[in-house]
Design an enzyme around this catalytic site. Structure first.
Site, PDB file in Angstrom:
ATOM      1  CE  LYS A  52      -4.113  -2.656   2.498  1.00  0.00           C
ATOM      2  NZ  LYS A  52      -4.132  -2.732   3.398  1.00  0.00           N
ATOM      3  CD  GLN A  96      -3.552  -4.889   6.224  1.00  0.00           C
ATOM      4  OE1 GLN A  96      -3.315  -3.551   6.672  1.00  0.00           O
ATOM      5  NE2 GLN A  96      -3.699  -5.692   6.343  1.00  0.00           N
ATOM      6  CG  ASP A 119      -9.298   0.609   5.590  1.00  0.00           C
ATOM      7  OD1 ASP A 119      -8.763  -0.329   4.479  1.00  0.00           O
ATOM      8  OD2 ASP A 119      -8.277  -0.195   6.893  1.00  0.00           O
TER       9      ASP A 119
HETATM   10  N1  GUN Z   1      -6.976  -6.641   6.521  1.00  0.00           N
HETATM   11  C1  GUN Z   1      -7.114  -7.481   5.991  1.00  0.00           C
HETATM   12  N2  GUN Z   1      -7.790  -6.436   4.931  1.00  0.00           N
HETATM   13  C2  GUN Z   1      -8.199  -5.291   4.904  1.00  0.00           C
HETATM   14  C3  GUN Z   1      -7.942  -4.318   4.725  1.00  0.00           C
HETATM   15  O1  GUN Z   1      -8.415  -4.301   3.672  1.00  0.00           O
HETATM   16  N3  GUN Z   1      -8.685  -3.393   5.686  1.00  0.00           N
HETATM   17  C4  GUN Z   1      -7.459  -3.492   6.748  1.00  0.00           C
HETATM   18  N4  GUN Z   1      -7.032  -2.351   7.573  1.00  0.00           N
HETATM   19  N5  GUN Z   1      -7.044  -4.550   7.531  1.00  0.00           N
HETATM   20  C5  GUN Z   1      -7.092  -5.642   6.315  1.00  0.00           C
END
Ligand code: GUN
Length: 294
Positions: A52, A96, A119
């Site tokens: 990311k 995350q 998110d």
């Molecule tokens: N863990 C798995 N997918 C995601 C996501 O899209 N965002 C976040 N913050 N954690 C994740």
């Protein structure tokens, strides 16, 4: 059969954002800024957040990772969130998931400023989505909606089966696809672990979206000819012959199902790359809202 190329589509979307960023940078605005917070050092999570960060930088964003030890307390994390909420140079941030079990994830998500919740996990954003107001959409459902749109796949009046009711994929998708709007208007069935006779539903479906996390779950004898398949599964299958020791497969038995499908996403290279592209799009939206740009 048409292969839905998520990698190329994600690259197109990132290029579009990059062009816009360059335009506003020329007008003297600072770069957009996305922060990721990772608690612990789960290797898969670390790979995701690094990706990311790298992709954000590629399109002209500032991006950084706050990596905290596994033992971090809930209060320490809440203090960091409070700082991020007040930092006017941070447009969006993500915590995350999963978090260590001694931290209450729901409490943490509730502490995020909804304007920076790129998110789309805060209940305010999920609620806005439910009533059809502009909101940050969770990145994976948003990416799937975008793929369907960019490949001109009709949803109006179609029977859509979503397998998996997770809060970050299946449930938001069921809302988005059933909404009364272009790109919605589908008759949605949301199947899950308690669903009886899944095959009865899957054989009728015009579009099947899998998000259950079981390798090669959906087989050719469960789908009708011409079905559209969107596979949001990312599963690691042991493969000792590879450098990493595993390979990624989806929830769909691609080899068999692709022979009957009209459209299908591969894994990797389908939904996965779109998720990061849409996270960047959400961050770009947060930035534009902050500076009141159109
Ligand atoms: N863990 C798995 N997918 C995601 C996501 O899209 N965002 C976040 N913050 N954690 C994740």
């Amino acid at each position: 059969m048409i292969l839905i190329d998520g990698k190329n589509t994600a690259a197109d979307i990132k290029k579009e954002i990059q062009t816009e960023v360059a335009h506003w940078r020329q007008q003297g605005y600072r770069p957009p800024n996305l922060v990721a917070v990772l608690v612990g050092n789960d290797p898969a999570s670390l790979t995701y957040v690094r990706s990311k960060e790298r992709q954000a930088k590629q399109i002209g964003f500032n991006s950084s990772l706050i990596q905290l030890p596994f033992e971090t307390t809930e209060q320490t994390l809440l203090n960091i969130i409070s700082k991020l909420n007040h930092d006017t140079k941070v447009d969006g941030y993500i915590i995350q998931l999963p978090l260590p079990s001694h931290i209450d994830s729901q409490k943490v998500i509730m502490a995020i400023d909804p304007h920076k919740d790129v998110d789309g996990f805060h209940p305010l954003n999920l609620g806005k989505m439910l009533v059809g107001l502009p909101a940050f959409l969770p990145a994976t459902p948003y990416g799937i909606i975008e793929l369907i749109k960019r490949y001109d796949i009709p949803t109006d009046g179609k029977d859509v089966l979503i397998i998996g009711r997770s809060l970050i994929v299946g449930r938001p998708l069921s809302i988005l696809l059933s909404q009364k709007r272009t790109g919605g208007n589908a008759t949605v069935t949301l199947a899950h672990s308690h669903t009886k006779n899944l095959k009865h539903h899957s054989l009728k479906a015009d579009i099947i979206i899998t998000a259950l996390g079981q390798p090669n779950f959906l087989k050719a004898d469960m789908v009708k000819d011409g079905v559209v398949i969107i596979d949001a599964g990312i599963n690691e299958l042991a493969a000792p012959e590879t450098k990493r020791g595993y390979r990624l497969v989806g929830d769909v038995d691609f080899k068999g199902v692709s022979l009957k499908a009209s459209y299908i996403t591969p894994v990797p290279g389908g939904v996965g790359p779109m998720t990061i592209a849409m996270l960047l799009k959400n961050t770009w939206k947060a930035y534009k809202l902050h500076f009141k740009l159109s």
